[in-house]
Design an enzyme around this catalytic site. Structure first.
Site, PDB file in Angstrom:
ATOM      1  N   ASP A   1      36.741 -12.568 -42.176  1.00 18.33           N
ATOM      2  CA  ASP A   1      35.131 -11.827 -42.280  1.00 18.33           C
ATOM      3  C   ASP A   1      35.615 -10.171 -41.168  1.00 18.33           C
ATOM      4  OD1 ASP A   1      32.146 -11.166 -42.677  1.00 18.33           O
ATOM      5  OD2 ASP A   1      32.505 -11.343 -40.915  1.00 18.33           O
TER       6      ASP A   1
ATOM      7  N   GLU B   1      38.470  -7.580 -45.034  1.00 15.11           N
ATOM      8  CA  GLU B   1      37.342  -7.213 -45.095  1.00 15.11           C
ATOM      9  C   GLU B   1      38.440  -5.649 -44.472  1.00 15.11           C
ATOM     10  OE1 GLU B   1      33.218  -7.643 -45.611  1.00 15.11           O
ATOM     11  OE2 GLU B   1      34.071  -8.466 -43.647  1.00 15.11           O
TER      12      GLU B   1
END
Ligand code: CA
Length: 704
Positions: A406, A435
């Site tokens: 994340d 990400e």
């Protein structure tokens, strides 16, 4: 003269930032570290910084105050913690946590500033009531606190009481591998006794390369929470061990559905222990939260266990789930959130070592690139070690097949490289991706794990937001249409994505939707007002044809394969189940779309020509058909491996609302997929090919 900042960047150096250095008078200074007075042995001034060299080293167990004209200024230690000098003295490359053997358990905690650490052992009075049994002083060596307790401590509850800077607090061991309900007390575990039968035979799935994977993102809760799932253990890890579950219409759901679809990996939204304030594990039905609120990084979430009070239950049930998925040749990717902690959990880390775990901005406030209020200082060596130890733990103990980071862009490059290196020492098949957004945090751009730095992050893949936005339009602009909705302005940018202009195929997670933002179906409905239902369904098929045929790693958000809706909600992290749950009735309603996905997946899995790894090979083997109308996209992929029974394939999409004829090179193409499900058993004898409105085709040459 105004003093703006006072900090140490070496044990014997203090830097004072002032506005007018010429007004500075050293005799007005007085420095104290705890009660000890310190003396200046030299002083230098460069621009607005006054550097003081001290007669001895600062002891970080005490605050250091610099008094100037009798006004005290606290000397900040934050800059010191990232220095080589600090690491030489205090970095410990040792196993931390509660290290269990039958004869003794050794507890190790790292806290250089602590002046005293006590191990607290608890008695369990009832499932969620504990009282202190013993408090035991721990020993220290250069910031490492340790104690061995003789006896079998299996399932003994423990915390640490840390005294620093005259403040005393109780903390949960960040290395705890088990916890009580809601996670506020750790528990000693013999991990050998946490395994279901035959666990020793459990293996990760094998993939040769990342582009072999097809990832399916889901949440433990959403997948089975709807009545229509037909699952007994709804919202639990065990839901993914149930076979033969059916929707009211008799179609497969949950695990069987995933197997029927044919994906290779399931990516699970947070399954580590997240905050008790997001979800109270005792009454988990009463709240909803995705769980991007990390609390205990090395423990599974209790609300997904059938008995959250038992520290063993959550571990055993998660392992059973993993075992069952592996038996069915499905890999498990964990969504890991090391970039920030649940805001209430800051205290746990701050009470162990203030200012060490979190990245500070120039203004000495916590960086907030994540939007959650606290960016983890992954560049500090013991924080980096904590993250690496954590992923290694999950990989070794739980046989996790992949990690989705994340907000990976908030993590420094060296940390991600070390993670990659360590995980691939364990197993080359482990997938690492995340990400790679460039967010505002106190790290120089060259040191962020962002997609524009992909060339120095080999074997780490990135979510490709460019292809996402080309296909369905911007996630920030509701009304903007993507290519599949007929927006021909996205034609050229999409072609750039298909030629992997920005990122190599094996580093590109290609997706049109994920848990964030609107579902694909909702976005289509929000941006297309005049289209019919049938036309919108065709758009979903167009989108999936591109995602599953283009070079890269395809990623599907669960339910998009039968038009999952979150009723227009774009950020459903705490929306109730009726927004987030997957309604399995929809599978029957949109079975045609499901079958299209299924067919695409089976084609992709059988043909290596889709699984190109490098941009160079892709460019040598990808040919766009030019001189055709702008609403037709057609490209040929040639087999570069020599192993694929298909020598080449031709993918054609018509995003327009009219049927079109186009000329295709040569003849004798066979048809592998027609999104309108016509009879496929014919070979094209002419080079003129009729492309129906809003339709996609896969043609090929070679053996079937
Ligand atoms: Ca929890």
């Amino acid at each position: 003269m105004k003093i703006t900042k006072t900090y140490a960047d070496s044990f014997n150096k203090i830097i004072i930032l002032v506005d007018k250095t010429f007004e500075f008078r050293s005799y007005k200074l007085n420095i104290k570290n705890g009660t000890e007075k310190m003396f200046i042995i030299s002083l230098s001034i460069v621009e607005n910084a006054i550097t003081l060299k001290l007669n001895r080293d600062i002891n970080i167990k005490y605050y250091c105050f610099m008094e100037y004209e009798n006004i005290p200024y606290k000397v900040e230690y934050y800059s010191l913690y990232s220095t080589e000098e600090f690491n030489k003295r205090f970095f410990h490359n040792t196993t931390l946590g509660a290290i269990y053997t039958k004869e003794r358990t050794t507890f190790k905690l790292w806290s250089p500033p602590a002046s005293c650490v006590k191990l607290i052992l608890y008695k369990k009075n009832s499932p969620d009531n504990f009282s202190i049994d013993r408090r035991i002083d721990m020993n220290e060596h250069n910031g490492l606190w340790y104690i061995s307790i003789v006896g079998d401590l299996q399932q003994t509850y423990y915390n640490y009481q840390i005294t620093l800077y005259d403040d005393s607090n109780v903390v949960v061991d960040p290395y705890a591998t088990g916890v009580c309900v809601n996670g506020l007390i750790g528990v000693v575990l013999d991990f050998k006794r946490t395994s279901p039968p035959m666990w020793h035979q459990d293996r990760r799935i094998f993939i040769e390369k990342y582009t072999d994977a097809i990832i399916y993102e889901t949440s433990i809760r959403d997948l089975s929470s709807h009545e229509s799932s037909g699952v007994l253990n709804k919202k639990k890890f065990l839901s993914l061990t149930e076979k033969n579950t059916k929707s009211p219409q008799g179609l497969s759901t949950c695990l069987d559905h995933i197997l029927e679809l044919g994906v290779t990996h399931i990516q699970l939204m947070p399954i580590f222990d997240f905050s008790y304030e997001s979800i109270d594990e005792r009454y988990s039905d009463k709240n909803y939260n995705w769980g991007y609120d990390p609390q205990n990084y090395n423990v599974p979430e209790g609300s997904y266990a059938t008995d959250p009070y038992s520290p063993l239950c959550r571990i055993i049930e998660l392992k059973k789930m993993i075992q069952c998925l592996h038996e069915n040749n499905i890999g498990i990717t964990m969504d890991v959130v090391y970039n920030h902690v649940y805001h209430g959990w800051i205290r746990n880390f701050q009470n162990i070592f203030p200012e060490y775990y979190f990245r500070l901005s120039k203004k000495d406030t916590l960086c907030n690139g994540s939007g959650c209020g606290n960016d983890i200082a992954s560049e500090n060596l013991m924080v980096r070690k904590f993250i690496i130890d954590s992923v290694i733990f999950w990989a070794r103990e739980y046989h996790i097949d992949g990690f989705r980071f994340d907000l990976m862009g908030l993590i420094d490059i060296d940390t991600m490289k070390s993670i990659e290196n360590e995980l691939h020492k364990i197993d080359k098949s482990i997938m690492i991706y995340g990400e790679g957004w460039d967010l505002n945090t106190a790290l120089p751009k060259y040191n962020k794990s962002i997609s524009t730095n992909s060339k120095v992050l080999n074997n780490i893949a990135f979510f490709n937001d460019k292809i996402r936005d080309c296909l369905k339009g911007s996630v920030f602009d509701l009304k903007e249409k993507g290519f599949i909705m007929g927006n021909i302005h996205k034609y050229e940018p999409l072609k750039e994505c298909l030629t992997s202009k920005y990122i190599s195929p094996e580093q590109s997670i290609n997706y049109d939707s994920c848990h964030d933002n609107h579902t694909l179906w909702d976005k289509i409905n929000l941006s297309c007002n005049s289209e019919s239902m049938e036309e919108k369904e065709k758009m979903v098929k167009l989108c999936s044809t591109i995602i599953l045929t283009c070079a890269g790693i395809p990623f599907i958000y669960s339910g998009e394969e039968f038009c999952r809706s979150k009723q227009g909600e774009c950020n459903s992290y705490n929306s109730p189940d009726y927004i987030n749950s997957i309604d399995w009735n929809k599978k029957a309603e949109f079975i045609d779309i499901f079958n299209h996905y299924k067919k695409l997946i089976s084609i992709r899995k059988c043909h290596d020509l889709f699984k190109i790894r490098s941009s160079k090979i892709l460019l040598d083997n990808l040919i766009f058909i030019n001189h055709i109308p702008k609403d037709i996209l057609a490209f040929i992929i040639k087999d570069s491996t020599g192993e694929d029974p298909w020598k080449m394939c031709l993918i054609i999409l018509n995003i327009g609302k009219k049927d079109m004829h186009i000329n295709i090179p040569n003849t004798k193409w066979k048809l592998a997929l027609d999104s309108n499900n016509v009879d496929l058993s014919y070979t094209l004898s002419e080079n003129r090919f009729m492309i129906k409105a809003l339709s996609s085709y896969i043609l090929y040459k070679g053996e079937d």
